[in-house]
Scaffold this motif. Structure first.
Motif, short mmCIF file in Angstrom:
data_model
loop_
_atom_site.label_atom_id
_atom_site.label_comp_id
_atom_site.label_asym_id
_atom_site.label_seq_id
_atom_site.Cartn_x
_atom_site.Cartn_y
_atom_site.Cartn_z
N GLU A 232 4.73 7.28 -9.62
CA GLU A 232 3.86 6.37 -10.38
C GLU A 232 4.64 5.12 -10.82
O GLU A 232 4.16 3.99 -10.68
CB GLU A 232 3.33 7.15 -11.61
N THR A 233 5.87 5.33 -11.30
CA THR A 233 6.68 4.21 -11.79
C THR A 233 7.10 3.27 -10.67
O THR A 233 7.03 2.05 -10.82
CB THR A 233 7.96 4.76 -12.49
N TYR A 234 7.53 3.85 -9.54
CA TYR A 234 8.06 3.00 -8.46
C TYR A 234 7.09 2.88 -7.27
O TYR A 234 7.51 2.73 -6.14
CB TYR A 234 9.41 3.56 -7.99
N ARG A 235 5.81 2.96 -7.58
CA ARG A 235 4.83 3.02 -6.46
C ARG A 235 4.92 1.80 -5.54
O ARG A 235 4.82 1.91 -4.32
CB ARG A 235 3.42 3.24 -6.96
N VAL B 13 5.54 1.76 -1.64
CA VAL B 13 4.58 1.15 -0.70
C VAL B 13 5.30 0.16 0.20
O VAL B 13 5.10 0.12 1.44
CB VAL B 13 3.42 0.46 -1.47
N PHE B 14 6.18 -0.66 -0.39
CA PHE B 14 6.94 -1.66 0.35
C PHE B 14 7.80 -0.99 1.45
O PHE B 14 7.83 -1.44 2.61
CB PHE B 14 7.83 -2.46 -0.62
N ILE B 15 8.47 0.10 1.07
CA ILE B 15 9.33 0.81 2.04
C ILE B 15 8.49 1.35 3.20
O ILE B 15 8.83 1.18 4.37
CB ILE B 15 10.11 1.96 1.35
N ILE C 28 5.98 -1.67 9.95
CA ILE C 28 6.12 -2.95 10.67
C ILE C 28 7.26 -2.86 11.71
O ILE C 28 7.11 -3.31 12.85
CB ILE C 28 6.36 -4.11 9.68
N ILE C 29 8.37 -2.23 11.30
CA ILE C 29 9.49 -2.09 12.24
C ILE C 29 9.07 -1.27 13.46
O ILE C 29 9.35 -1.63 14.61
CB ILE C 29 10.72 -1.43 11.54
N GLN C 30 8.31 -0.20 13.22
CA GLN C 30 7.84 0.63 14.34
C GLN C 30 6.95 -0.16 15.30
O GLN C 30 7.14 -0.11 16.51
CB GLN C 30 7.03 1.83 13.78
N ILE C 31 5.99 -0.92 14.71
CA ILE C 31 5.06 -1.69 15.54
C ILE C 31 5.81 -2.76 16.34
O ILE C 31 5.64 -2.93 17.55
CB ILE C 31 3.94 -2.34 14.68
#
Lengths: 141, 184
Positions: free
Chosen positions: A109-112, A116-118, A124-127
């Motif tokens: 909850e605190t670092y959501r 999400v960014f990670i 994106i790296i996979q695509i």
């Protein structure tokens, strides 16, 4: 196409004349010759239609479609495995220590946004990786 | 030539080499139909490909109730007609049969008719101007050598209609030919 035999031509002519008479059309003397010429030409392959080689391109297209399908299947499987992993981790932690689960949920909850960014970066790296590999393969071919 | 059933079972189990053999065997049938019906070189190859991909995908459901050539021609006919419906929008495909009386009133002048170098090219040019259903029956009967019953199975038109379209198309072409020869 095969050449029409005299018998086949006669049969076609008879049928055509019978139909023409049924429709009230007058048959002229030179009609038979015209129809003969027409039937002969109709059985000849048009030259413009003779040079299309399909077999290779169709098989290539099928292979590409199969690869796409396989890739979608693989991606779905990965997603299912991840979801199953998260769910089993949730229930396992809840079973072993509900307090640990609470603190884990609090952490999420605190670092959501960071999480999400990670996840986004990973996606994106996979695509990008897949697209670049496809391009470099196309260039090397 | 290999047994058709054997080739089909190999294709159904994923053998693409067997499928290549099948495509080579039936490519003329499909190409003639699509070219005559669609009359657009750019779309022709894509549509022929689409037909064979449909054949590959649905071959497992082929129950040998008809000849394989008839079944493939049915798929080709459906694909071409759907494409024409998409391209022509709201205009019904039977509209051009209603218009076909105008076919007699040629806009071509005698000079241009005279310039047609050979009869065969002239007739093929005239076929292109016929309504789509006329072109269909002419191609299926004369080029692909299907019987009236098989054409009925492929197009869904009653046998009487098939015959009627065929006779009318041939009569029209004969009149065009007559007209052309008179000017020569």
């Amino acid at each position: 196409m095969k050449e029409l035999s005299e018998e086949e031509l006669k049969q076609l002519l008879e049928e055509q004349f019978e139909q023409d008479k049924n429709q009230g059309a007058l048959c002229k003397d030179d009609d038979a010759a015209l129809y003969r010429l027409l039937f002969t030409v109709l059985a000849v392959e048009p030259s413009t239609l003779q040079n299309i080689d399909l077999a290779e391109s169709v098989v290539e297209q099928i292979k590409t479609d199969e690869l796409k399908k396989e890739s979608i299947r693989y991606n779905l499987l990965v997603v299912l495995v991840i979801i199953a992993g998260i769910l089993s981790a949730y229930f396992a932690i809840n079973y072993i220590s509900p307090v640990a689960l609470n603190s884990a949920l609090n952490f999420i909850e605190t670092y959501r946004w960071i999480l999400v960014f990670i996840i986004l970066c990973f996606g994106i790296i996979q695509i990008a990786d897949k697209k670049l590999v496809k391009k470099s393969l196309a260039i090397s071919h | 030539m290999q047994n058709e059933e054997e080739i089909i079972s190999r294709i159904v189990s994923g053998d693409l080499i067997a499928f290549k053999i099948l495509v080579k065997q039936y490519e003329k049938l499909v190409t003639f139909m699509i070219c005559r019906l669609v009359q657009n070189e750019e779309d022709t190859k894509d549509l022929c490909q689409e037909v064979f991909i449909k054949v590959y995908r649905h071959l497992g459901s082929f129950k040998f109730q008809s000849k394989l050539s008839t079944w493939i021609a049915q798929i080709a006919y459906g694909t071409a007609i759907n494409h024409l419906k998409k391209v022509s929008g709201k205009r019904s495909l039977t509209d051009d049969i209603a218009d076909f009386e105008n076919y007699h009133k040629t806009t071509e002048d005698p000079e241009s008719i005279l310039s047609k170098k050979n009869t065969s090219a002239f007739i093929h040019q005239q076929i292109e101007k016929l309504p789509v259903h006329y072109r269909t029956v002419l191609t299926l009967y004369h080029l692909n050598e299907f019987s009236y019953q098989e054409i009925e199975g492929i197009t869904g038109m009653p046998e009487g209609t098939v015959k009627n379209y065929l006779f009318r198309a041939r009569k029209l072409l004969k009149e065009k030919l007559e007209h052309c020869i008179q000017y020569q």
